[in-house]
Design a protein around this motif. Structure first.
Motif, PDB file in Angstrom:
ATOM      1  N   TRP B 190       0.820  -1.231   0.000  1.00  0.00           N
ATOM      2  CA  TRP B 190       0.000   0.000   0.000  1.00  0.00           C
ATOM      3  C   TRP B 190       0.845   1.269   0.000  1.00  0.00           C
ATOM      4  O   TRP B 190       0.316   2.369  -0.047  1.00  0.00           O
ATOM      5  N   PRO B 192       2.715   4.277  -1.390  1.00  0.00           N
ATOM      6  CA  PRO B 192       2.425   4.940  -2.667  1.00  0.00           C
ATOM      7  C   PRO B 192       3.626   4.966  -3.613  1.00  0.00           C
ATOM      8  O   PRO B 192       4.762   4.999  -3.177  1.00  0.00           O
ATOM      9  N   ARG B 195       2.804   8.686  -9.556  1.00  0.00           N
ATOM     10  CA  ARG B 195       2.430   8.519 -10.953  1.00  0.00           C
ATOM     11  C   ARG B 195       1.390   9.569 -11.308  1.00  0.00           C
ATOM     12  O   ARG B 195       0.744  10.125 -10.417  1.00  0.00           O
ATOM     13  N   PRO B 196       1.240   9.834 -12.586  1.00  0.00           N
ATOM     14  CA  PRO B 196       0.268  10.855 -12.975  1.00  0.00           C
ATOM     15  C   PRO B 196      -1.138  10.489 -12.505  1.00  0.00           C
ATOM     16  O   PRO B 196      -1.490   9.310 -12.454  1.00  0.00           O
ATOM     17  N   ALA B 197      -1.916  11.502 -12.142  1.00  0.00           N
ATOM     18  CA  ALA B 197      -3.299  11.269 -11.752  1.00  0.00           C
ATOM     19  C   ALA B 197      -4.080  10.739 -12.954  1.00  0.00           C
ATOM     20  O   ALA B 197      -3.663  10.888 -14.106  1.00  0.00           O
ATOM     21  N   VAL B 202      -7.530  17.442 -11.314  1.00  0.00           N
ATOM     22  CA  VAL B 202      -7.397  16.648 -10.105  1.00  0.00           C
ATOM     23  C   VAL B 202      -8.737  16.078  -9.680  1.00  0.00           C
ATOM     24  O   VAL B 202      -9.679  16.819  -9.410  1.00  0.00           O
ATOM     25  N   PRO B 203      -8.861  14.759  -9.632  1.00  0.00           N
ATOM     26  CA  PRO B 203     -10.108  14.176  -9.174  1.00  0.00           C
ATOM     27  C   PRO B 203     -10.278  14.392  -7.673  1.00  0.00           C
ATOM     28  O   PRO B 203      -9.303  14.453  -6.946  1.00  0.00           O
ATOM     29  N   VAL B 204     -11.482  14.545  -7.243  1.00  0.00           N
ATOM     30  CA  VAL B 204     -11.740  14.676  -5.813  1.00  0.00           C
ATOM     31  C   VAL B 204     -12.707  13.570  -5.419  1.00  0.00           C
ATOM     32  O   VAL B 204     -13.731  13.385  -6.044  1.00  0.00           O
ATOM     33  N   GLY B 205     -12.366  12.852  -4.387  1.00  0.00           N
ATOM     34  CA  GLY B 205     -13.263  11.841  -3.858  1.00  0.00           C
ATOM     35  C   GLY B 205     -13.138  10.492  -4.541  1.00  0.00           C
ATOM     36  O   GLY B 205     -12.772  10.397  -5.703  1.00  0.00           O
ATOM     37  N   GLY B 206     -13.399   9.445  -3.783  1.00  0.00           N
ATOM     38  CA  GLY B 206     -13.439   8.091  -4.340  1.00  0.00           C
ATOM     39  C   GLY B 206     -12.092   7.420  -4.412  1.00  0.00           C
ATOM     40  O   GLY B 206     -11.103   8.044  -4.751  1.00  0.00           O
ATOM     41  N   ARG B 207     -12.067   6.165  -4.027  1.00  0.00           N
ATOM     42  CA  ARG B 207     -10.824   5.394  -4.107  1.00  0.00           C
ATOM     43  C   ARG B 207     -10.643   4.846  -5.503  1.00  0.00           C
ATOM     44  O   ARG B 207     -11.599   4.675  -6.238  1.00  0.00           O
ATOM     45  N   GLU B 208      -9.390   4.521  -5.825  1.00  0.00           N
ATOM     46  CA  GLU B 208      -9.089   3.999  -7.157  1.00  0.00           C
ATOM     47  C   GLU B 208      -9.649   2.588  -7.290  1.00  0.00           C
ATOM     48  O   GLU B 208      -9.644   1.836  -6.328  1.00  0.00           O
TER      49      GLU B 208
END
Lengths: 467, 208
Positions: B190, B192, B195-197, B202-208
């Motif tokens: 886990w 990090p 790497r590029p988003a 920029v996304p806000v919220g929510g896990r990948e």
């Protein structure tokens, strides 16, 4: 590994030991290395000159923040441009991700790294910047180093370090309305003095800490270095996990559960022994402000400029006299009688969304006093956009303040945002050193709410003074 | 780096506490790209005052700086150490130091030695009275000597070994490559990686 009770510091430290050295220090693995333009060029040069490679570009993140302008995207100063271009070249050559000026993710390195989800509990994080201590808010061991150590990490992803001592700062009571995390750290500084915690890593503990948001925890940990500590730490809790769950880069579901299970173990055992403990009751805490030229020279805003002649130590007395001469202040002057020329809201200490909201709440429907200049500088592009979505930019601009682009700005004199001559500034940043905001500049460190109230009255003031 | 066993030199005395690295080298001079050539900016603002201690001609050529508590606090800028070294200082004797400064000093062969307050006071008195006084800082014996004064000091094993051998720490660590690789194989999944988003914005919220 021993079964004896351990502090949070020891837990994180032990998990990163590559090997023990015979000399008693440990080779420590570094999980994340942040680089910015001001402290990295000599390190990259050294790496290149010795023919070594960057060991882990995937654990390295570059950010442009110290030199960047905040009035426009145009990097006019030639020296700043050279330094920024060196970082761009180095990141390109070594395949390091870089948040450039104008990138929507760009901002102050200590603000954008956690914002992007790169900062997680239990990590070791290093940057060639003393305010890396900010990131201890997540229960990560995060600290600043010089350029030689930056080069060492670029080449090896490790640092040989002696284990620091653990210091507990136990906050008790309930933080009253009107007092903030900034006031907690200024009060601690007034108590133990600038550099009073040198050689230690501070763990901030107690119920007032649990009640703080991640943003407030970052404010507190940010100024650990002002207390002289190597780093500040706060054990992660639900507040931390909630913050992490909404970041762009977070572990996937399976890893998230594994990580969460581990993160919940990251705390000091009840029986753990600290080398030193300081207790601070916050239940009567009021807004604080600095009067001198180091962050330990702080008093309640309701207080007065102290008298150096009452200090018994001769070297400290001389320093206090120097500080008052530099600051142009006389003993006994009420802090709220001190007129202010410039207001700066921003920095890695207080440039996050909650800070902007606190300032805007005070300024809404009010005007910046005549003759007072006010800069509001969001800590990142993301914060700037979020603030604009809430209309905070309009609140600031309608009050007469300047709404700027993200960067380190007026925290230190490396970019175009500086004080002129002996201007006096109420600043939400972290250092009130001589010349910090300009060659003769005078700095009073305050919270965002106090900075905003001060803007309205043109003299040091708290929001309570406005009604 | 050149090995250092001992240093003998004349002293300049700066009786101030909390000399932060912003005073040693102001930020505007940290835009340079080099590690050398900072002697012109050492204590840049303070040197404009003709009465500043380092402007005293009797102190020209001093290689030992004796100063008060909390020397080198604040910013991590290694420029502070480079400037002291470029000016000609080889040793700083103080009651206490900023942690990062002390580490940076070590990396550049600048001896930063902490001594008790009364010893710093006596050394300051001696050096102020006699500009020709020679101060010996002996790493082998771990002691400072000046006139009739002798005082031992603590220095951590690693620092002492590095200074006396003039070792390159990076070479030292690169020799431990196998241990570093072994550690890396055991790192948590886990942790990090940068790497590029997922999207340009920029996304806000929510896990990948």
């Amino acid at each position: 590994m021993t079964s004896a009770a351990r502090t949070l510091l020891e837990r994180v430290w032990d998990a990163h030991i590559v090997e023990h050295a015979a000399t008693g220090d440990d080779l420590l693995y570094i999980d994340l290395h942040l680089v910015h333009e001001a402290s990295s060029p000599q390190a990259f040069d050294g790496l290149t000159a010795s023919g070594r490679r960057l060991r882990r570009p995937d654990l390295t993140l570059g950010v442009e923040d110290h030199n960047v302008p905040t009035a426009s995207l145009r990097l006019a100063d030639p020296l700043s441009r050279l330094q920024v271009e060196a970082l761009r070249r180095n990141c390109a050559v070594h395949k390091v991700e870089l948040f450039r000026l104008g990138d929507p993710r760009q901002g102050i390195v200590h603000v954008v790294a956690p914002e992007q989800g790169y900062v997680r509990p239990g990590m070791t994080i290093v940057c060639g910047d003393s305010h890396t201590s900010t990131l201890g808010a997540f229960g990560a061991l995060a600290f600043g180093v010089g350029s030689s150590d930056v080069e060492h990490i670029l080449a090896t992803q490790t640092l040989p370090l002696a284990r620091p001592e653990a210091m507990a700062v136990e906050f008790t009571g309930r933080l009253p309305e009107g007092a903030t995390a900034k006031d907690m750290i200024l009060a601690l500084l007034a108590e133990v003095g600038a550099n009073g915690a040198h050689g230690h890593v501070i763990e901030y503990r107690g119920s007032p800490i649990g009640a703080l948001s991640m943003e407030e925890r970052m404010t507190l940990c940010n100024m650990s270095v002002e207390v002289g500590a190597r780093a500040g730490l706060i054990a992660p809790d639900e507040t931390t996990f909630d913050y992490l769950a909404s970041r762009p880069h977070v572990p996937g579901d399976v890893q998230w559960d594994t990580a969460l299970e581990y993160w919940r173990t990251l705390r000091s055992d009840d029986e753990a022994v600290f080398n030193r403990t300081v207790t601070l009751d916050v239940s009567r805490l009021t807004p604080h402000v600095t009067w001198g030229t180091n962050p330990g020279q702080a008093v309640p805003l309701s207080g007065a400029v102290p008298d150096p002649e009452l200090i018994s130590d001769s070297v400290e007395r001389a320093s206090a006299r120097r500080a008052l001469a530099y600051m142009g202040l006389r003993p006994g002057t009420l802090m709220t009688d001190i007129d202010i020329d410039v207001i700066f809201i921003g920095s890695c200490t207080n440039g996050r969304l909650a800070d902007l909201r606190a300032a805007a709440q005070v300024l809404r429907g009010r005007r910046v006093a005549d003759g007072v200049r006010m800069l509001v500088v969001p800590g990142s592009g993301q914060i700037r956009r979020a603030a604009e979505e809430e209309g905070l930019d309009r609140v600031f601009q309608e009050a007469g303040a300047q709404w700027r682009l993200p960067g380190c700005s007026m925290c230190m004199g490396m970019n175009e945002d500086r004080l002129e001559g002996a201007e006096r500034c109420a600043s939400t940043s972290n250092r009130n050193y001589e010349g910090r905001q300009g060659p003769r500049a005078r700095t009073h460190l305050v919270s965002p709410a106090v900075a905003a109230a001060t803007a309205v009255l043109g003299r040091l003031a708290s929001p309570a003074d406005l009604s | 780096m050149k090995p250092i066993i001992e240093h003998v030199g004349r002293a300049a005395v700066l009786r101030r506490s909390g000399v932060d690295t912003d005073q040693i080298v102001p930020a505007e001079f940290c835009k340079r790209l080099t590690k050398t050539g900072y002697d012109d900016v050492l204590f840049h603002t303070w040197r404009r005052d003709p009465d500043f201690e380092l402007n005293d001609q009797r102190r020209a050529g001093a290689t030992v700086l004796i100063t008060g508590p909390d020397f080198g606090t604040g910013s991590s800028r290694e420029h502070a150490v480079w400037a002291l070294r470029d000016w000609g200082f080889a040793v700083v004797l103080a009651t206490s130091f900023g942690d990062i400064f002390r580490r940076n000093a070590l990396k550049n062969g600048l001896l930063a030695v902490a001594l008790p307050e009364d010893v710093v006071g006596r050394l300051s008195d001696l050096a102020e009275r006699d500009a020709a006084l020679e101060i010996r800082t002996d790493l082998r014996r771990r002691e400072v000597r000046a006139g009739s004064l002798t005082h031992s000091f603590d220095i951590d094993q690693r620092a002492r070994r590095l200074l006396m051998a003039g070792l390159d720490e990076i070479d030292n660590t690169l020799d431990r490559g196998k241990a570093i690789e072994a550690y890396e194989r055991g790192r948590a999944p886990w942790m990090p990686t940068v790497r590029p988003a997922a999207s340009a914005d920029v996304p806000v919220g929510g896990r990948e």
